[in-house]
Design an enzyme around this catalytic site. Sequence first.
Site, mmCIF file in Angstrom:
data_model
loop_
_atom_site.group_PDB
_atom_site.id
_atom_site.type_symbol
_atom_site.label_atom_id
_atom_site.label_comp_id
_atom_site.label_asym_id
_atom_site.label_seq_id
_atom_site.Cartn_x
_atom_site.Cartn_y
_atom_site.Cartn_z
ATOM 1 N N SER A 107 0.653 -1.180 0.014
ATOM 2 C CA SER A 107 0.108 0.320 -0.443
ATOM 3 C C SER A 107 0.775 1.529 0.861
ATOM 4 C CB SER A 107 -0.693 0.173 1.148
ATOM 5 O OG SER A 107 -1.763 1.393 1.316
ATOM 6 N N GLY A 108 0.764 2.204 -1.089
ATOM 7 C CA GLY A 108 1.319 3.435 -1.118
ATOM 8 C C GLY A 108 2.845 3.148 -1.885
ATOM 9 N N THR A 112 -1.732 2.354 -7.326
ATOM 10 C CA THR A 112 -2.301 3.051 -8.903
ATOM 11 C C THR A 112 -1.945 4.103 -9.565
ATOM 12 O OG1 THR A 112 -4.028 3.266 -6.572
ATOM 13 C CG2 THR A 112 -4.914 4.398 -7.534
ATOM 14 N N ASN A 157 -0.916 5.542 3.136
ATOM 15 C CA ASN A 157 -0.695 6.454 2.208
ATOM 16 C C ASN A 157 -2.065 7.148 2.400
ATOM 17 O OD1 ASN A 157 -1.552 7.531 -0.721
ATOM 18 N ND2 ASN A 157 -1.091 4.912 -1.702
ATOM 19 N N SER A 160 -5.338 5.889 -0.002
ATOM 20 C CA SER A 160 -5.029 4.866 -0.590
ATOM 21 C C SER A 160 -6.660 4.181 -1.436
ATOM 22 C CB SER A 160 -5.151 4.174 0.733
ATOM 23 O OG SER A 160 -4.786 2.906 0.625
ATOM 24 N N SER A 161 -6.365 2.512 -2.023
ATOM 25 C CA SER A 161 -7.827 2.813 -2.252
ATOM 26 C C SER A 161 -7.570 1.489 -1.864
ATOM 27 C CB SER A 161 -7.181 1.215 -4.002
ATOM 28 O OG SER A 161 -6.116 2.705 -4.823
ATOM 29 N N GLY A 387 -2.229 -2.884 -2.110
ATOM 30 C CA GLY A 387 -0.930 -4.056 -1.831
ATOM 31 C C GLY A 387 -1.648 -4.591 -0.584
ATOM 32 N N GLU A 389 -0.344 -5.885 3.037
ATOM 33 C CA GLU A 389 -0.741 -4.500 4.239
ATOM 34 C C GLU A 389 -0.312 -5.465 5.649
ATOM 35 O OE1 GLU A 389 -4.642 -3.161 3.897
ATOM 36 O OE2 GLU A 389 -4.393 -1.870 3.071
HETATM 37 N N1 LIG Z 1 5.298 7.762 -10.237
HETATM 38 C C1 LIG Z 1 4.963 9.232 -9.358
HETATM 39 N N2 LIG Z 1 5.139 9.926 -9.284
HETATM 40 C C2 LIG Z 1 4.740 10.782 -8.354
HETATM 41 N N3 LIG Z 1 4.435 10.592 -7.195
HETATM 42 C C3 LIG Z 1 3.815 9.299 -7.081
HETATM 43 C C4 LIG Z 1 3.774 8.257 -7.906
HETATM 44 N N4 LIG Z 1 3.220 7.244 -7.853
HETATM 45 C C5 LIG Z 1 3.268 7.382 -6.452
HETATM 46 N N5 LIG Z 1 3.435 8.673 -5.803
HETATM 47 C C6 LIG Z 1 2.730 8.760 -4.617
HETATM 48 O O1 LIG Z 1 2.391 8.273 -3.852
HETATM 49 C C7 LIG Z 1 1.115 8.533 -3.471
HETATM 50 C C8 LIG Z 1 0.806 7.059 -3.156
HETATM 51 O O2 LIG Z 1 0.334 6.228 -4.515
HETATM 52 P P1 LIG Z 1 -0.668 5.101 -5.257
HETATM 53 O O3 LIG Z 1 -0.789 4.387 -5.829
HETATM 54 O O4 LIG Z 1 -2.090 5.798 -4.531
HETATM 55 O O5 LIG Z 1 -0.162 4.092 -3.903
HETATM 56 P P2 LIG Z 1 -0.872 2.916 -3.999
HETATM 57 O O6 LIG Z 1 -2.478 2.798 -4.684
HETATM 58 O O7 LIG Z 1 -0.074 1.454 -4.444
HETATM 59 O O8 LIG Z 1 -1.376 2.540 -2.298
HETATM 60 C C9 LIG Z 1 0.502 9.129 -4.416
HETATM 61 O O9 LIG Z 1 -0.593 9.624 -3.450
HETATM 62 C C10 LIG Z 1 1.839 10.246 -5.060
HETATM 63 O O10 LIG Z 1 1.606 10.866 -3.979
HETATM 64 MG MG LIG Z 2 -4.086 2.434 -4.410
#
Ligand SMILES: Nc1ncnc2c1ncn2[C@@H]1O[C@H](COP(=O)(O)OP(=O)(O)O)[C@@H](O)[C@H]1O
Ligand SMILES: [Mg+2]
Length: 1105
Positions: A107-108, A112, A157, A160-161, A387, A389
């Site tokens: 997660s994070g 996404t 996060n 977080s989804s 992810g 957790e």
């Molecule tokens: N390629 C990227 N460039 C900039 N910031 C990113 C990138 N990927 C993730 N982040 C940062 O990390 C945070 C968490 O990403 P997210 O995709 O929501 O995580 P996950 O879905 O894996 O839990 C996002 O809100 C963003 O701030």
């Molecule tokens: Mg996500």
Amino acid sequence: MEVKTSLLDNMIGVGDMVLLEPLNEDSFIVNLRNRFDHNEIYTYIGSVVISMNPYRSLPIYTPQKVEEYRNRNFYELSPHIYALADEAYRSLRDQDKDQCILITGESGAGKTEASKLVMSYVAAVCGKGQEVNKVKEQLLQSNPVLEAFGNAKTMRNDNSSRFGKYMDIEFDFKGDPLGGVISNYLLEKSRVCKQPRGERNFHIFYQLLSGASDDTLMKLKLDRDFSKYNYLSLDSANVNGLDDAASFRTVRNAMQIVGFMEAEVQSVLELVAAVLKLGNIEFKPESRVNGFDESRVKDKNDLKEMCELLGIEQSVLERAFSYRTVEAKMEKMSTTLNVAQAYYARDALAKNLYSRLFSWLVTRINESIKAQAKTRHKVMGVLDIYGFEIFEDNSFEQFIINYCNEKLQQIFIELTLREEQEEYIREDIEWTNIEYFNNAIICDLIENNQNGILAMLDEECLRPGTVTDDTFLDKLNTICAEHQHFESRLNKNSKFLTDHSLPHSCFRIQHYAGKVLYRVEGFVDKNNDLLYRDLSQAMYKATHSLMRQLFPEGNPAKVNLKRPPTAGFQFKASVGVLMKNLQTKNPNYIRCIKPNDKKVAHIFTDSLVCHQVRYLGLVENVRVRRAGYAFRQPYESCLERYKMLCKKTWPHWRGPARDGVEVLLTDCSVPTEEFAYGRSKIFIRNPRTLFTLEERRRACLEDLATLIQKIYRGWKSRTHFLLLKKSQVVVAAWYRRYAQQNKYQKIKSATLVMQSFVRGWKARNILRQLKYEKRCKEAVTTIAAYWHGTQARRELRRLKEEARRKHAVAIIWAYWLGLQVRREYRKFFRANAGKKIYDFTIQRIMQKYFLGLKTTTMSPMDNTWPAKPYGFLEGAHTQLRRIFHLWRCKKYRGQFTEEKKAVYEEKLEASEIFKDKKALYPSSVSQPFKGDYLEIQKNPKYQKLNSAMEEKVLLADLVNKINRANGKGSPRLFLLTKSNFVLADQKTGQVKASVPLPDLASVSVSTQSDGFFALKLKEGSASASKGDFLLSSEHLIEIITKLHRIGTTAADRDQINIDISDEFLVQFKQDKVCVKFIQGGPKNGNSAACKRKNNRLLEVSVPSP
Ligand SMILES: Nc1ncnc2c1ncn2[C@@H]1O[C@H](COP(=O)(O)OP(=O)(O)O)[C@@H](O)[C@H]1O
Ligand SMILES: [Mg+2]
């Protein structure tokens, strides 16, 4: 020539871990860290992309980047998520292979975000057009909607989804998007009622309260204040970097783009509001007769508002919170609910309401974005699932999530290895199996149908009798005890008996990604996911448009006594379907790694990354990839890259690429066990071999560069020299021409000067010669002329003499002949011809004469008269002139009126009297005789005088009466009538003297141009006693003429004598005085002046004219 870079060029660290040397965990991490520090967040393991979360926005997602990666080979540019998306899209479009993009990580870690990047890349590169763009826009805009309802801030996060999402994007044969289908997996609905410390509820609640207009909030009966709602945790209501109000606008906009009707949006928001209201309903106990407590709603206001929002009858819902109907074998029983049960029911309702709303949203979005055409289409699936957790307190949700991740890892292992294996088979390369950790055993522990944990949980839930979380744990303990990945305190396995990190109410599973401790509390309930039927029926009765769809089981007509499938069962089934689906597609992996726990940029926590690398099995992944051959490349590109290492292949290899590579590698003396020839690719076993090749290539490139440089410089200098030479020739040619031109001009002008001198000299010579000749000729001519003149004159004289003599003879002869003839003819001529000729001539002359007279005018003043033409006409000419003049005077007179005639008569008389006698006369001719100069009739001053006059006044004028004593004049008025004249005072008009005209004897005037006149009276007459009058007047001529005229016209009187002489006597009383006129000098002015000389003489000096 296109400059091709490659993964092997200019990389920070190694871009593809497969080439890492030496390969171990440390070097792996060091490489990741090195790249991460240089903003290179993507690294490959073969075709797998490792993505490090940068936690800040990097400038690597621009449209230019998209263009850069578009249609390029995977290894051509530095690692990027776009390269993977491009590869997947192109093989989908060109090779007709369905694709799936599997994004995994904690997660994070950025899953996404990665999924959104992939989608936006595909959207950017696939076809364009109005319809296509609309589809793309809808697909992309489904994200913000689902994120608002399905994402929340967690400890790991901020976005977080809290649900799993798998989206199939469908394309037509051209690669244009047609639509999509979204599947959602298990929303973490427990979050609706309770959030762990430091976390938030789903975004939409906060967004609605911050972003909706006052009006909307009023309609929804909501208050902006978060603290008013039990379901919203307060400690992290506001999150840094999250603008809930702006997000709300984005969500509304996205919903509109996706195709939600305004009414639908309103309904959705009403349900969200209802959940918030539901959370505020509280219960209190009320004792019953039977001793049990029964729950009652404490404050009915929230309940009422919620019922209004959903259109539910308040009493029905109220009852549903107090009683529960149990149906068994056609029998209905109603039991009361205590307060705890009421709260349980309330929360179950809230969770169900929200999660069903979420599922409805997904269905609704699918309706909008589903492909319209039913044609066969290609599919690209993007999986973004929660992810792995590990929390402090892990419950049923974490168990489910981690199970899902286990399955994904499983599929990753299977597909990676299978793909690798398939490639070897495809390329005809010998393949030896390698060892790796297969997590199938963990999956089995969880999902096995007989003794898997999920199966046992279901069994417990369905079992009659008292069922608690503890009985479930007991069961686990007995059945899974032997399993090497299962750990529990009550396990038979003695090694955990003393493990104090393992509480009694928990069990622990060694997941592929680490050990996770699960607290069993809530497992049974959550798996059962029970909602009391009274509540679902109450919901079904609601008038709100969505409720009936969300709670179909509440329909009393379809009472189903069978238990609904448990949550675990449902999830397992959907994961199973998903896995099957994924297996049919070509997988593309993105493995997300989180560099630190603090959600900040630039920090790379080795231990954390190491942990992830380990459980994701990345090093193993590299090993697997390298087990056979670390590096592979199509023959063409291999030959292209290394052809300079061998003379035979440089600069061109003509023939099949494979042969070229063979020649090349043999020439480079690479040991044969280091490579294998596939069908289309060369496989290199050891990265070191590749590096040696690269090293040699680099050295060779330097030589080549020197060579190229040498040739180029030579060419450049030569070209330059040739150019200089050519220019020099041109310059020289021009200069020579110029110099010659100058020289020529100089010679030419010198020649001209000389020539002119010589010509001048010659000309002068000739001129002199000519002049001399001319003078000679002239002299001769003159002499000749004189000579000829003399001759001619002599001749002329002689001829004249001769002619005169001849003429005289001729004249004498003519006269004599004439005489003869006249003598002969005289008698005839005189008798006839003479008279006729004479008459005719005279007639002609007269005619001409008379016609000539026509020019004279009719004016009597005209004195002109043509000169007489012939002497014989003299008498007639004068007579004619006179007659003509008289005639035209008569004509002129004939035009006169009587008055005018009188005036002229007067003038005529004046002329008779004075003409040639007095010098004053000529000046009077042009003055008309006015008579009354004083205007006595009209002038009021003379009224009295006028009335004194008995007759008509013929003349009235101002005169001067000359005083005898001093010769000075005094003004008097002089009036003349037919019978007398009167002198009157000028000022008073009083009559001084009135003399009858018969008494007047004569008038005397001078011959000169003065105005003096004397009126002499008859001696012995009545008036004579006063003496004569000596007067002067400007109108002398008129006065005298009038006096004379009266004298001539009166019958009874004598004519008045007029004496004109320069000396006359005037009788003043007794004395006679002589008045003498003399010509005076100019000193007297221009008027005559009278002066007394002595007693007997007055002298008037008249200015000379
Ligand atoms: N390629 C990227 N460039 C900039 N910031 C990113 C990138 N990927 C993730 N982040 C940062 O990390 C945070 C968490 O990403 P997210 O995709 O929501 O995580 P996950 O879905 O894996 O839990 C996002 O809100 C963003 O701030
Ligand atoms: Mg996500």
